[in-house]
Design a protein around this motif. Structure first.
Motif, PDB file in Angstrom:
ATOM      1  N   GLN A   8     -19.460  31.429 -42.627  1.00  0.00           N
ATOM      2  CA  GLN A   8     -18.950  30.742 -43.805  1.00  0.00           C
ATOM      3  C   GLN A   8     -20.100  30.252 -44.684  1.00  0.00           C
ATOM      4  O   GLN A   8     -21.211  30.027 -44.198  1.00  0.00           O
ATOM      5  CB  GLN A   8     -18.124  29.549 -43.323  1.00  0.00           C
ATOM      6  N   SER A   9     -19.825  30.071 -45.971  1.00  0.00           N
ATOM      7  CA  SER A   9     -20.832  29.481 -46.864  1.00  0.00           C
ATOM      8  C   SER A   9     -20.193  28.364 -47.667  1.00  0.00           C
ATOM      9  O   SER A   9     -19.040  28.467 -48.087  1.00  0.00           O
ATOM     10  CB  SER A   9     -21.422  30.536 -47.804  1.00  0.00           C
ATOM     11  N   ALA A  10     -20.958  27.302 -47.872  1.00  0.00           N
ATOM     12  CA  ALA A  10     -20.438  26.154 -48.607  1.00  0.00           C
ATOM     13  C   ALA A  10     -20.187  26.499 -50.068  1.00  0.00           C
ATOM     14  O   ALA A  10     -19.175  26.104 -50.655  1.00  0.00           O
ATOM     15  CB  ALA A  10     -21.414  24.983 -48.511  1.00  0.00           C
ATOM     16  N   MET A  38     -11.102  25.446 -42.991  1.00  0.00           N
ATOM     17  CA  MET A  38     -11.385  24.826 -41.727  1.00  0.00           C
ATOM     18  C   MET A  38     -12.887  24.785 -41.517  1.00  0.00           C
ATOM     19  O   MET A  38     -13.616  25.578 -42.045  1.00  0.00           O
ATOM     20  CB  MET A  38     -10.736  25.629 -40.614  1.00  0.00           C
ATOM     21  N   PHE A  39     -13.372  23.796 -40.747  1.00  0.00           N
ATOM     22  CA  PHE A  39     -14.789  23.713 -40.485  1.00  0.00           C
ATOM     23  C   PHE A  39     -15.180  24.884 -39.604  1.00  0.00           C
ATOM     24  O   PHE A  39     -14.901  24.914 -38.420  1.00  0.00           O
ATOM     25  CB  PHE A  39     -15.119  22.393 -39.782  1.00  0.00           C
ATOM     26  N   ARG A  40     -15.893  25.852 -40.178  1.00  0.00           N
ATOM     27  CA  ARG A  40     -16.140  27.086 -39.468  1.00  0.00           C
ATOM     28  C   ARG A  40     -17.100  26.881 -38.286  1.00  0.00           C
ATOM     29  O   ARG A  40     -17.127  27.672 -37.363  1.00  0.00           O
ATOM     30  CB  ARG A  40     -16.698  28.154 -40.416  1.00  0.00           C
ATOM     31  N   SER A  41     -17.924  25.807 -38.328  1.00  0.00           N
ATOM     32  CA  SER A  41     -18.776  25.558 -37.174  1.00  0.00           C
ATOM     33  C   SER A  41     -17.946  25.196 -35.951  1.00  0.00           C
ATOM     34  O   SER A  41     -18.402  25.325 -34.819  1.00  0.00           O
ATOM     35  CB  SER A  41     -19.758  24.421 -37.486  1.00  0.00           C
ATOM     36  N   ASP A  86      -8.457  37.587 -49.747  1.00  0.00           N
ATOM     37  CA  ASP A  86      -9.190  36.326 -49.639  1.00  0.00           C
ATOM     38  C   ASP A  86     -10.666  36.595 -49.383  1.00  0.00           C
ATOM     39  O   ASP A  86     -11.042  37.063 -48.313  1.00  0.00           O
ATOM     40  CB  ASP A  86      -8.587  35.496 -48.491  1.00  0.00           C
ATOM     41  N   ARG A  87     -11.494  36.282 -50.384  1.00  0.00           N
ATOM     42  CA  ARG A  87     -12.950  36.398 -50.187  1.00  0.00           C
ATOM     43  C   ARG A  87     -13.353  35.247 -49.258  1.00  0.00           C
ATOM     44  O   ARG A  87     -13.585  34.125 -49.687  1.00  0.00           O
ATOM     45  CB  ARG A  87     -13.664  36.319 -51.535  1.00  0.00           C
ATOM     46  N   HIS A  88     -13.440  35.551 -47.978  1.00  0.00           N
ATOM     47  CA  HIS A  88     -13.576  34.527 -46.953  1.00  0.00           C
ATOM     48  C   HIS A  88     -15.029  34.157 -46.677  1.00  0.00           C
ATOM     49  O   HIS A  88     -15.337  32.999 -46.400  1.00  0.00           O
ATOM     50  CB  HIS A  88     -12.928  35.034 -45.663  1.00  0.00           C
TER      51      HIS A  88
END
Length: 521
Positions: free
Chosen positions: A167-169, A1-4, A158-160
């Motif tokens: 989050q990182s791209a 999901m878009f973490r922003s 889960d390495r989230h």
């Protein structure tokens, strides 16, 4: 999901910062013993798992399916699953099982491996979470894994995030290089070696632009990074499944973060240990973000074709298993409701144990995911029975429990144990809403006997003309004002002291709270 766009994470009302003291070394099962148990087990799910074509198979070669839930928090600044400020972790896991979820996906960040990391926001009052007091984050993870396994649930780690900040791209950042990512993956794989409750690791959550698939640039090519990390994990624990998410964009076609697996057809992930790769996609509704397909005039009939293009073809062409690691919605809009109904239909199980279908873990258990909400409501106890009800038809059989050889009929407490236990149950009826013209209600069935329930039946009689309009997590018949409801396939088995729930809507309102009888069948 878009973490922003993602979660407004709630602060812990009863934050309790713990000193990192009294840390105990985790005990791990002996690998040979685990193999012996797997060989002896008759129930599906025992032992470590592997793949064959599009199926996931247990240690005995029986097909299995993940039908689970995401429980987040380890990846945040709390460094522990959320909700422990409200409840005991064991009751949380018991409730997951009672609702028919058979797997927990546990997001974490690499902060868990830093010496200064201290878990916080855990309530220890009244005996809650008593055995977590004084433990570090990894030790808390040990306890959660142990209790989940004792109840027959499986766990996917889960390495989230690279750290709790967000989050990182890509799978690495300037602060958390690839070497640290891989070292920590190997540490977890080693930590749970010989413990088949942990069936695998999701290598990195939601790679997205500029991540690519198959472009050959080692600084951006997620497929090559997944191979490096997957081989590192399998070098220390060759029994694990390696879950590999997609990217955002392939050949100019974009989708959800982590949800685009179009590149697998041309560039499959190839690991040194065969039959270990499970591809994972994420899919969401408009409460997360708009996508072009939601405004297509043919929606929702267009959705199966969209899913086929992005990830479903992998399953349909028998390339590998597919797992929808995250999907969720607030269900507030009609579009979202139609999306979830269409996705559930797409995931509907076929074949033995439903194995000829796609695995999944719903986002999320937590109510404090800002743009999806959760299966639990804000009190961290009440179930959103409407949301949970959408998933009823795609839930799966539970897995073999721990605490002894599940294949040994003489094992105390084994469902097949003829040792004279008493099967009994009680039921409690609660009206969740009543607007005059109609109502919603829930019935909670509790195993009050001394042996696990295999199936159950409840009966009640309304004082008026109430009629059921729909029911989830159970089947029913109604004769006049008397209703008989029986368990669904996924929630008939209830451990001693545990509970299962089902819900329904009816009309008109004003039926009150009738007394419900319960019978073990």
């Amino acid at each position: 999901m878009f973490r922003s766009l993602r979660r407004a994470l709630c602060a812990a009302a009863a934050a309790l910062l713990l000193p990192l003291a009294g840390v105990q070394t985790a005990a791990h099962a002996d690998p040979a013993d685990a193999l012996d148990r797997a060989a002896a087990a008759a129930a599906p799910g025992a032992g470590y798992w592997h793949t064959s074509g599009r199926q996931i198979l247990d240690a005995a070669g029986q097909p299995v399916r993940i039908a689970g839930i995401n429980w987040f928090g380890f990846e945040t600044a709390n460094h522990t699953p959320h909700g422990l400020w409200a409840r005991d972790y064991k009751s949380m896991i018991d409730q997951m099982k009672s609702l028919g979820y058979n797997t927990i996906r546990l997001p974490y960040s690499d902060d868990l491996f830093k010496s200064g990391t201290v878990p916080n926001s855990i309530d220890f009052s009244g005996g809650k979470n008593a055995d977590l007091q004084g433990l570090g984050s990894l030790q808390i993870m040990d306890r959660i894994v142990a209790y989940a396994g004792q109840g027959g649930l499986k766990v996917v780690l889960d390495r989230h995030r690279p750290d709790a900040a967000g989050q990182s791209a890509l799978w690495y950042t300037s602060a958390v290089p690839e070497s640290t990512w891989i070292a920590n993956l190997k540490a977890l794989a080693t930590r749970y070696r010989g413990n088949p409750t942990v069936i695998g690791i999701d290598l990195h959550n939601e790679p997205h632009d500029p991540a690519c698939w198959g472009c050959g640039d080692t600084t951006r090519d997620w497929r090559l990074a997944a191979q490096r990390a997957g081989n590192a994990v399998l070098s220390v624990n060759p029994e694990l499944l390696v879950f590999v998410e997609g990217v955002q964009t392939f050949n100019g076609v974009s989708g959800w973060w982590g949800g685009n697996l179009m590149g697998v057809a041309q560039y499959p992930v190839q690991l040194d240990v065969p039959n270990r790769v499970v591809y994972s996609a994420h899919d969401y509704a408009t409460s997360v973000a708009q996508q072009s397909w939601f405004s297509d005039p043919s929606f929702p009939a267009n959705m199966p074709g969209i899913w086929d293009k992005y990830w479903g073809y992998i399953f349909k062409q028998n390339i590998a298993p597919v797992w929808i690691g995250e999907f969720g919605t607030t269900l507030q809009s009609t579009i979202d409701q139609k999306w979830l109904a269409a996705l559930v239909s797409y995931l509907r199980p076929t074949g033995t144990y439903g194995a000829d279908s796609i695995s999944w873990t719903f986002w999320s258990w937590n109510p404090n995911s800002g743009d999806t909400g959760g299966i639990l409501k804000d009190d961290w106890t009440t179930v959103d029975t409407v949301k949970d009800g959408y998933l009823a038809s795609v839930k799966a059989p539970g897995f073999a429990g721990g605490g002894g050889d599940p294949g040994d009929p003489g094992d105390p407490g084994d469902p097949g144990d003829p040792g004279g236990g008493t099967a009994a149950c009680t039921a409690a009826y609660t009206v969740s809403s009543d607007w005059g013209g109609g109502f919603n209600a829930e019935v909670k069935v509790t195993n009050s006997g001394t042996t696990p329930l295999k199936s159950w039946k409840t009966t009640w009689t309304w004082p008026g003309t109430q009629k059921i309009t729909n029911m989830w997590n159970a089947s029913y018949t109604q004769s006049g004002s008397t209703v008989t409801a029986s368990n669904a396939a996924h929630n008939g088995t209830i451990a001693v002291g545990a509970s299962a729930s089902f819900g329904f809507g009816g009309t008109p309102g004003g039926g009150g709270t009738p007394t419900v009888s319960c019978m073990a069948t």
